[in-house]
Motif scaffolding. Sequence first.
Motif, PDB file in Angstrom:
ATOM      1  N   CYS A 141       0.841  -1.196   0.000  1.00 36.30           N
ATOM      2  CA  CYS A 141       0.000   0.000   0.000  1.00 36.30           C
ATOM      3  C   CYS A 141       0.877   1.246   0.000  1.00 36.30           C
ATOM      4  CB  CYS A 141      -0.920   0.016   1.221  1.00 36.30           C
ATOM      5  SG  CYS A 141      -0.042   0.227   2.784  1.00 36.30           S
ATOM      6  N   LYS A 142       0.221   2.390  -0.147  1.00 32.03           N
ATOM      7  CA  LYS A 142       0.898   3.680  -0.092  1.00 32.03           C
ATOM      8  C   LYS A 142       0.762   4.312   1.291  1.00 32.03           C
ATOM      9  CE  LYS A 142       1.074   8.142  -2.504  1.00 32.03           C
ATOM     10  NZ  LYS A 142       0.465   8.955  -3.605  1.00 32.03           N
ATOM     11  N   HIS A 143      -0.402   4.088   1.937  1.00 32.62           N
ATOM     12  CA  HIS A 143      -0.656   4.666   3.254  1.00 32.62           C
ATOM     13  C   HIS A 143      -1.162   3.589   4.209  1.00 32.62           C
ATOM     14  CE1 HIS A 143      -1.862   7.941   0.298  1.00 32.62           C
ATOM     15  NE2 HIS A 143      -0.780   8.434   0.870  1.00 32.62           N
ATOM     16  N   VAL A 144      -0.755   3.676   5.470  1.00 27.80           N
ATOM     17  CA  VAL A 144      -1.331   2.853   6.532  1.00 27.80           C
ATOM     18  C   VAL A 144      -1.836   3.787   7.625  1.00 27.80           C
ATOM     19  CG1 VAL A 144      -0.897   1.207   8.392  1.00 27.80           C
ATOM     20  CG2 VAL A 144       0.056   0.791   6.132  1.00 27.80           C
ATOM     21  N   ILE A 145      -3.085   3.581   8.019  1.00 32.00           N
ATOM     22  CA  ILE A 145      -3.678   4.358   9.104  1.00 32.00           C
ATOM     23  C   ILE A 145      -3.911   3.411  10.279  1.00 32.00           C
ATOM     24  CG2 ILE A 145      -5.619   5.789   9.830  1.00 32.00           C
ATOM     25  CD1 ILE A 145      -6.052   6.199   6.692  1.00 32.00           C
ATOM     26  N   VAL A 146      -3.236   3.656  11.380  1.00 26.82           N
ATOM     27  CA  VAL A 146      -3.385   2.821  12.564  1.00 26.82           C
ATOM     28  C   VAL A 146      -4.520   3.394  13.405  1.00 26.82           C
ATOM     29  CG1 VAL A 146      -2.307   1.955  14.663  1.00 26.82           C
ATOM     30  CG2 VAL A 146      -0.987   2.085  12.542  1.00 26.82           C
ATOM     31  N   ALA A 147      -5.647   2.678  13.419  1.00 27.55           N
ATOM     32  CA  ALA A 147      -6.838   3.096  14.173  1.00 27.55           C
ATOM     33  C   ALA A 147      -7.277   1.940  15.055  1.00 27.55           C
ATOM     34  CB  ALA A 147      -7.954   3.508  13.216  1.00 27.55           C
ATOM     35  N   ALA A 148      -6.302   1.357  15.746  1.00 25.00           N
ATOM     36  CA  ALA A 148      -6.526   0.104  16.462  1.00 25.00           C
ATOM     37  C   ALA A 148      -6.701   0.270  17.965  1.00 25.00           C
ATOM     38  CB  ALA A 148      -5.369  -0.855  16.172  1.00 25.00           C
TER      39      ALA A 148
END
Length: 413
Positions: free
Chosen positions: A233-240
């Motif tokens: 991927c290009k972006h990872v959003i950590v919303a964990a």
Amino acid sequence: MEPIEPNQTMKAVAPSEEQGNFTISSLERSSESFGAMHAETIIVGGGVIGCAIAFELASRGQEVLLVEQSEIASGSSSAAAGMLAADSEDFAHPFIAQAAYESRELLMKQKEQISALTGMDLGLRRSGFITPFRSYMDLSAYKDKRSSSSSGEQIWWDRSTVQREVTWLNRDTYGAYFRPMESELLPVSLSRAYAKSAQMMGARICEGVQDVRLIVNKDGVQGVSTAQGEISCKHVIVAAGLHGEQLMDQVGVTLPSIPVKGEIVAIRFPADQATYCPDRTVYAEDAYIVPKANGEVWIGATSFPGRKDHSVSANSVQRLLGAASYWVPGMKEAVFLRAWAGIRPSTPDKLPYVGKCEQIPGLYAAYGHFRNGILLSAITGRWIADMLEGKSAEEMGIEALSPDRINKQGVMM
């Protein structure tokens, strides 16, 4: 309140929202290998924040994949009371107070889009909140300790007005603030509706994705690895939520979270006692009492910083019911249904992490919302989507939430 750990505890039972027109099984279960999969943006975490981000990105035509280790809304989001208390909550930071107001109003607009896409009912109701007081001294103390002023409508009801407007409230109440724009909803329904709406707009939602790890190199984020394989991927959003800290630690980013346990009780009024049932949320100093669209009344909440267990103590249930029964005397005739506990993710400065992790290009954080995850979900989704489209935190006025406010040693800058 000091933690109380009695020897015997009541079994925690997850809240029921009786959402019959949508089941989690309609989303993807990831038991097979991902193979050579790619997604422009990967969101790690299927709570209300992750699902709100997926919804916002998908609504803008972005390619999105959300991965959740268990099921949608199976963590903190499943244990929330679902109050959108933008005017009643006492926010430590004025910036969050304004963001809460904007998020509540944004969610009211999103409701129409979600309904059109999925036909799902969020249980969203705008009946207003009541903050009652026993005496003039209690009112004065309340005013003195409020760190944020409400930007919304606030109406003072004296004793006679209280007795006329809310006949089910304790008749000895000195007076109350009524905030008519306050709202509440069913939190699991919101998370699932965000996920389903995002899916219908092209997002991929995968549950049961185990062993997620971030893949980064000197150029930044490259993707994630999972038990089912790797995804680029290009972006990872950590919303964990609470797991966000562990994911960030894997790549040398220190963003500490603090677990805060909270307990809630659910009751129901028998049909012959309906006149004693509250029809508006009571947001008192010692308890909140929230009538829900499913006919239940939820009472909360305790707060135990540092606790991660999901047990519900008999002592806590007794305290919550006692406080609620003072304000709503007819509650003594209600039927006890269940009680549950949730672990809310806080941060050292009580502000969520929202934004870019500058030391690793392509990595974003969106967790640590503590008791305001439901309330701030809509605006957090918008903030992250705006950032991915090139806006800076400075342009949006949210520098205070930057993950980079914590240095590499985990000390507030």
